[in-house]
Design an enzyme around this catalytic site. Structure first.
Site, PDB file in Angstrom:
ATOM      1  N   LYS A  23       0.847  -1.206   0.000  1.00 36.84           N
ATOM      2  CA  LYS A  23       0.000   0.000   0.000  1.00 36.84           C
ATOM      3  C   LYS A  23       0.873   1.243   0.000  1.00 36.84           C
ATOM      4  CE  LYS A  23      -1.748   1.921   4.010  1.00 36.84           C
ATOM      5  NZ  LYS A  23      -1.446   3.346   4.030  1.00 36.84           N
ATOM      6  N   ASN A  24       1.954   1.234   0.819  1.00 38.76           N
ATOM      7  CA  ASN A  24       2.753   2.451   0.996  1.00 38.76           C
ATOM      8  C   ASN A  24       3.787   2.650  -0.094  1.00 38.76           C
ATOM      9  OD1 ASN A  24       1.182   2.929   3.153  1.00 38.76           O
ATOM     10  ND2 ASN A  24       2.686   2.313   4.682  1.00 38.76           N
ATOM     11  N   ARG A  97      -3.422  11.297   3.044  1.00 39.80           N
ATOM     12  CA  ARG A  97      -2.329  12.275   3.061  1.00 39.80           C
ATOM     13  C   ARG A  97      -1.636  12.328   1.699  1.00 39.80           C
ATOM     14  NH1 ARG A  97       0.195  13.827   7.494  1.00 39.80           N
ATOM     15  NH2 ARG A  97       2.282  13.284   6.815  1.00 39.80           N
ATOM     16  N   CYS A 121      -4.443   8.685   9.644  1.00 43.05           N
ATOM     17  CA  CYS A 121      -4.911   8.029  10.879  1.00 43.05           C
ATOM     18  C   CYS A 121      -4.650   8.930  12.092  1.00 43.05           C
ATOM     19  CB  CYS A 121      -4.134   6.738  11.077  1.00 43.05           C
ATOM     20  SG  CYS A 121      -4.433   5.584   9.757  1.00 43.05           S
ATOM     21  N   ASP A 311       4.686   0.178  11.971  1.00 44.47           N
ATOM     22  CA  ASP A 311       3.396  -0.404  11.569  1.00 44.47           C
ATOM     23  C   ASP A 311       3.291  -1.877  11.924  1.00 44.47           C
ATOM     24  OD1 ASP A 311       4.354   1.632   9.291  1.00 44.47           O
ATOM     25  OD2 ASP A 311       2.232   1.874   9.756  1.00 44.47           O
ATOM     26  N   VAL A 333       8.736   6.198  16.484  1.00 44.05           N
ATOM     27  CA  VAL A 333       8.450   6.884  15.208  1.00 44.05           C
ATOM     28  C   VAL A 333       7.277   7.842  15.354  1.00 44.05           C
ATOM     29  CG1 VAL A 333       7.795   6.540  12.781  1.00 44.05           C
ATOM     30  CG2 VAL A 333       9.390   4.953  13.892  1.00 44.05           C
TER      31      VAL A 333
HETATM   32  C1  EPZ Z   1       4.551   6.609   6.034  1.00 45.53           C
HETATM   33  O1  EPZ Z   1       3.885   7.683   6.660  1.00 45.53           O
HETATM   34  C2  EPZ Z   1       3.549   5.470   6.002  1.00 45.53           C
HETATM   35  N1  EPZ Z   1       2.374   5.892   5.253  1.00 45.53           N
HETATM   36  C3  EPZ Z   1       3.155   5.091   7.428  1.00 45.53           C
HETATM   37  O2  EPZ Z   1       2.252   3.990   7.360  1.00 45.53           O
HETATM   38  C4  EPZ Z   1       4.418   4.652   8.169  1.00 45.53           C
HETATM   39  O3  EPZ Z   1       4.082   4.327   9.506  1.00 45.53           O
HETATM   40  C5  EPZ Z   1       5.427   5.803   8.150  1.00 45.53           C
HETATM   41  O4  EPZ Z   1       5.698   6.186   6.792  1.00 45.53           O
HETATM   42  C6  EPZ Z   1       6.730   5.415   8.822  1.00 45.53           C
HETATM   43  O5  EPZ Z   1       7.277   4.291   8.182  1.00 45.53           O
HETATM   44  C7  EPZ Z   1       2.421   5.929   3.912  1.00 45.53           C
HETATM   45  O6  EPZ Z   1       3.436   5.644   3.299  1.00 45.53           O
HETATM   46  C8  EPZ Z   1       1.154   6.331   3.207  1.00 45.53           C
HETATM   47  P1  EPZ Z   1       6.844   9.818   8.211  1.00 45.53           P
HETATM   48  P2  EPZ Z   1       4.549   9.164   6.657  1.00 45.53           P
HETATM   49  O7  EPZ Z   1       6.853  11.082   7.429  1.00 45.53           O
HETATM   50  O8  EPZ Z   1       5.353   9.330   5.423  1.00 45.53           O
HETATM   51  C9  EPZ Z   1       7.172  13.156  11.539  1.00 45.53           C
HETATM   52  C10 EPZ Z   1       0.128   2.967   7.536  1.00 45.53           C
HETATM   53  O9  EPZ Z   1      -0.686   2.597   8.392  1.00 45.53           O
HETATM   54  N2  EPZ Z   1       7.012  14.154  10.455  1.00 45.53           N
HETATM   55  O10 EPZ Z   1       7.985   8.854   8.057  1.00 45.53           O
HETATM   56  O11 EPZ Z   1       3.478  10.137   6.939  1.00 45.53           O
HETATM   57  C11 EPZ Z   1       5.868  12.404  11.778  1.00 45.53           C
HETATM   58  O12 EPZ Z   1       5.016  13.153  12.598  1.00 45.53           O
HETATM   59  C12 EPZ Z   1       0.890   4.262   7.755  1.00 45.53           C
HETATM   60  O13 EPZ Z   1       0.348   2.381   6.448  1.00 45.53           O
HETATM   61  C13 EPZ Z   1       7.140  15.498  10.769  1.00 45.53           C
HETATM   62  O14 EPZ Z   1       7.370  15.861  11.927  1.00 45.53           O
HETATM   63  O15 EPZ Z   1       5.496   9.021   7.932  1.00 45.53           O
HETATM   64  C14 EPZ Z   1       6.334  11.133  12.430  1.00 45.53           C
HETATM   65  O16 EPZ Z   1       6.551  11.367  13.814  1.00 45.53           O
HETATM   66  C15 EPZ Z   1       0.792   4.755   9.189  1.00 45.53           C
HETATM   67  N3  EPZ Z   1       6.979  16.421   9.775  1.00 45.53           N
HETATM   68  C16 EPZ Z   1       7.687  10.879  11.763  1.00 45.53           C
HETATM   69  O17 EPZ Z   1       8.078  12.116  11.146  1.00 45.53           O
HETATM   70  C17 EPZ Z   1       6.730  16.061   8.477  1.00 45.53           C
HETATM   71  O18 EPZ Z   1       6.617  16.959   7.610  1.00 45.53           O
HETATM   72  C18 EPZ Z   1       7.634   9.799  10.693  1.00 45.53           C
HETATM   73  O19 EPZ Z   1       6.653  10.184   9.759  1.00 45.53           O
HETATM   74  C19 EPZ Z   1       6.625  14.696   8.174  1.00 45.53           C
HETATM   75  C20 EPZ Z   1       6.781  13.753   9.178  1.00 45.53           C
END
Ligand code: EPZ
Length: 438
Positions: A23-24, A97, A121, A311, A333
Site C-alpha cells: 500500500k505504501n 495524506r 490516521c 506499523d 516513530v
Molecule cells: C509513512 O507515513 C507510512 N504511510 C506510514 O504507514 C508509516 O508508519 C510511516 O511512513 C513510517 O514508516 C504511507 O506511506 C502512506 P513519516 P509518513 O513522514 O510518510 C514526523 C500505515 O498505516 N514528520 O515517516 O506520513 C511524523 O510526525 C501508515 O500504512 C514530521 O514531523 O510518515 C512522524 O513522527 C501509518 N513532519 C515521523 O516524522 C513532516 O513533515 C515519521 O513520519 C513529516 C513527518
C-alpha cells in the site's frame, strides 16, 4: 449495517492467503506516473481504498487510469494533465495524506498545486512541515489559504541541499518526486531508506531519473529534462504480511502468506522468532505458525528501516498479550501510537503505557508527555467485547484481539481496515475464522 463484524473468536487461524503490492509504495508509484510524458503500467496492485483514492485524484487531474479485471494491473496515461478544482480535491482526498505528494509532479507539469487540509490516521498530528520546507527550498511559493495550501513555481524548480530533522518517509518521497525533474543536483541527508522508497527509486530510474543512495543515507539526484512512463511490478506489502503473521501467533494458528518476501521482513522475522513463533520461507511466500508451548515476552523498540517498523508494532502487541512475562515496547516513530491498547485492556489484557523511553535508547518523545512506551504482562485470556476501530493498523489489531478472544466480539468501523488490507474478510474466511456481518 456492513460496517460491523460479529467475530466468533477463540479459533486458531489456519490456511493460506496471498498478499499483493505494498500500500505504501503503490500509491506513490501512481503519483510518479504524473512525471512521465508517456503512459505507465503498474502491476501487483492491491484492490484497497487507498488505491481508489489516488486513482480518483489522478483522474481529477486529467490522468486516464485503466485497471484490469481484478485490479492487479493499472495503466496510467498522464498525457493530458490539468489543474483540478480545489473543492474536488478536498472532497475526494478524504483522510488521505497522498495529495501532499502530488505537489512536485504538478509543479513541474502545471507550475501550481493545491493541498487540502490533510487527514490520515489518528496516530499523532501528522505534520507536513518537512514537506513544505522542501518545496520552498526548491524555489516554490507556499501560501496557506482558508481551505488548504496553495503552491506555485512560476520560475521552475531548482535542485537544492536538504537535511531532514528526522528520516521521514513522506518527506523523502516528496523530495524524490520533485528533484528528478528539477534543474541541477539535489542532495538529501538523513533520508529514509525504507524498501518502499527504494522501490520508488527503481520506478524513477526506469523513467529516466539519475538517483544514487550512499551508505550514509545521503540520496543524490541529478535533475533531467524529461521522464518517460514505467513498467513495474510492486514489491509485496510487508506490513500486511506481518499483520497476518501476528494474527497466526495470537490465535495459536498456522498461516501461509503467499507473496511475502524475506529481505523486507528481516527485523520482523527475528522478533517473531524471539517471541516463540516459527516460520518457513519458500520461493513463493512465508509460512508463519505457533509451534505450541508458551510465547516469550520481549523488549522491542520500533525504528526507521532497517529497524522494526512502527506499523508492525500494533498487531504484534496483541500476540504479546499471550506471551509469558513482561514485554516492553518503545515506539520511537510516532508519539501517540498506543491508543489501540485501551480496547485490549477492556478485553482483559494487562497493558500500561508510559511517558518514559522504556527498554531502549532515549528518543525525541522522551519527557514530552507522550505515552509512547508500553509494558504488556501476559499471558492474559482475552474476553470478547464490543470494539470500535480507531485507525488502520490499530483496527487490524482489534480484529486480531477479537479473533483471539473467547466469545463473540462486535467490531465496529471495519471499513477503515479496507483502506490497507485487500479483501481481508475473504482472507479471514480462507483462514477458517468464524464471523458474520452485524
Ligand atoms: C509513512 O507515513 C507510512 N504511510 C506510514 O504507514 C508509516 O508508519 C510511516 O511512513 C513510517 O514508516 C504511507 O506511506 C502512506 P513519516 P509518513 O513522514 O510518510 C514526523 C500505515 O498505516 N514528520 O515517516 O506520513 C511524523 O510526525 C501508515 O500504512 C514530521 O514531523 O510518515 C512522524 O513522527 C501509518 N513532519 C515521523 O516524522 C513532516 O513533515 C515519521 O513520519 C513529516 C513527518
Amino acid at each position: 449495517m456492513r460496517d460491523v463484524l460479529q467475530v466468533h473468536g477463540g479459533l486458531p487461524l489456519h490456511g493460506e492467503i496471498t498478499v499483493r503490492g505494498a500500500k505504501n509504495f503503490v500509491s506513490k508509484a501512481m503519483v510518479a506516473a504524473l512525471l512521465g510524458d508517456t503512459p505507465s503500467t503498474l502491476r501487483n496492485v492491491p484492490q484497497i481504498r487507498d488505491v481508489a483514492v489516488v486513482t480518483g485524484l489522478l483522474e481529477l487531474h486529467g490522468v486516464r487510469v485503466e485497471a484490469d479485471a481484478d485490479g492487479g494491473t493499472l495503466v496510467l496515461d498522464p498525457r493530458n494533465v490539468e489543474s483540478a478544482h480545489v473543492a474536488d480535491i478536498d472532497a475526494h482526498a478524504g483522510s488521505s495524506r497522498i495529495p501532499i505528494l502530488f505537489c512536485g509532479p504538478l509543479l513541474h507539469r502545471l507550475g501550481e498545486a493545491f493541498i487540502p487540509d490533510l487527514g490520515g490516521c489518528r496516530i499523532g498530528d501528522r505534520p507536513i512541515d518537512y514537506h513544505l520546507e522542501i518545496l520552498r527550498q526548491f524555489g516554490a511559493e507556499v501560501t496557506k489559504r482558508e481551505s488548504g495550501i496553495e503552491i506555485r513555481a512560476p520560475h521552475g524548480l531548482i535542485g537544492t541541499k536538504v537535511r531532514l530533522p528526522y528520516p521521514s518517509v513522506g518527506a523523502t518521497e516528496q523530495l524524490l518526486l520533485t528533484a528528478v525533474r528539477a534543474e541541477g543536483i539535489t542532495e538529501l541527508s538523513n533520508a529514509a531508506i525504507e524498501p518502499e522508497i527504494m522501490d520508488l527509486i527503481n520506478v524513477l530510474q526506469k523513467m529516466g531519473a539519475i538517483i544514487s543512495v550512499d551508505t550514509d543515507r545521503v540520496i543524490r539526484i541529478e535533475g533531467v529534462a524529461r521522464l518517460r512512463g514505467f513498467q513495474h511490478t510492486a514489491l509485496s506489502d510487508r506490513i500486511e504480511a506481518a499483520s497476518w503473521a501476528s494474527a497466526a501467533l495470537a490465535t495459536r494458528g498456522d498461516v501461509t502468506v503467499k507473496g511475502a518476501t524475506q529481505p523486507e521482513m528481516t527485523a520482523f522475522l527475528n522478533t517473531f522468532r524471539k517471541v516463540g513463533g516459527e516460520f518457513d520461507i519458500t520461493d513463493d511466500g512465508i509460512r508463519f505458525y505457533h509451534p505450541g508451548g508458551d510465547l516469550r515476552s520481549i523488549v522491542l523498540e520500533t525504528d526507521v528501516h532497517p529497524g522494526f517498523m512502527t506499523d508492525w508494532q500494533q498487531p504484534l502487541v496483541v500476540a504479546l498479550t499471550q506471551a509469558k512475562g513482561l514485554s516492553i515496547v518503545h515506539e520511537t516513530v510516532y508519539e501517540n501510537r498506543f491508543g489501540f491498547t485501551e480496547a485490549l485492556t477492556g478485553m482483559g489484557a494487562t497493558i500500561q503505557v508510559y511517558r518514559e523511553c522504556l527498554g531502549g535508547h532515549p528518543c525525541r518523545f522522551g519527557q514530552r508527555n507522550f505515552y509512547h512506551s508500553a509494558v504488556i504482562s501476559g499471558p492474559t485470556p482475552l474476553e470478547a467485547a464490543d470494539i470500535e476501530v480507531p485507525d488502520l493498523r490499530g483496527g487490524f489489531s482489534h480484529l486480531i484481539a477479537a479473533l483471539t478472544a473467547k466469545g463473540t466480539s462486535e467490531v465496529r468501523g471495519i471499513g477503515l481496515i479496507d483502506r490497507g488490507y485487500e479483501d481481508f474478510q475473504g482472507k479471514l474466511a480462507a483462514l477458517g475464522a468464524e464471523f458474520s456481518h452485524g
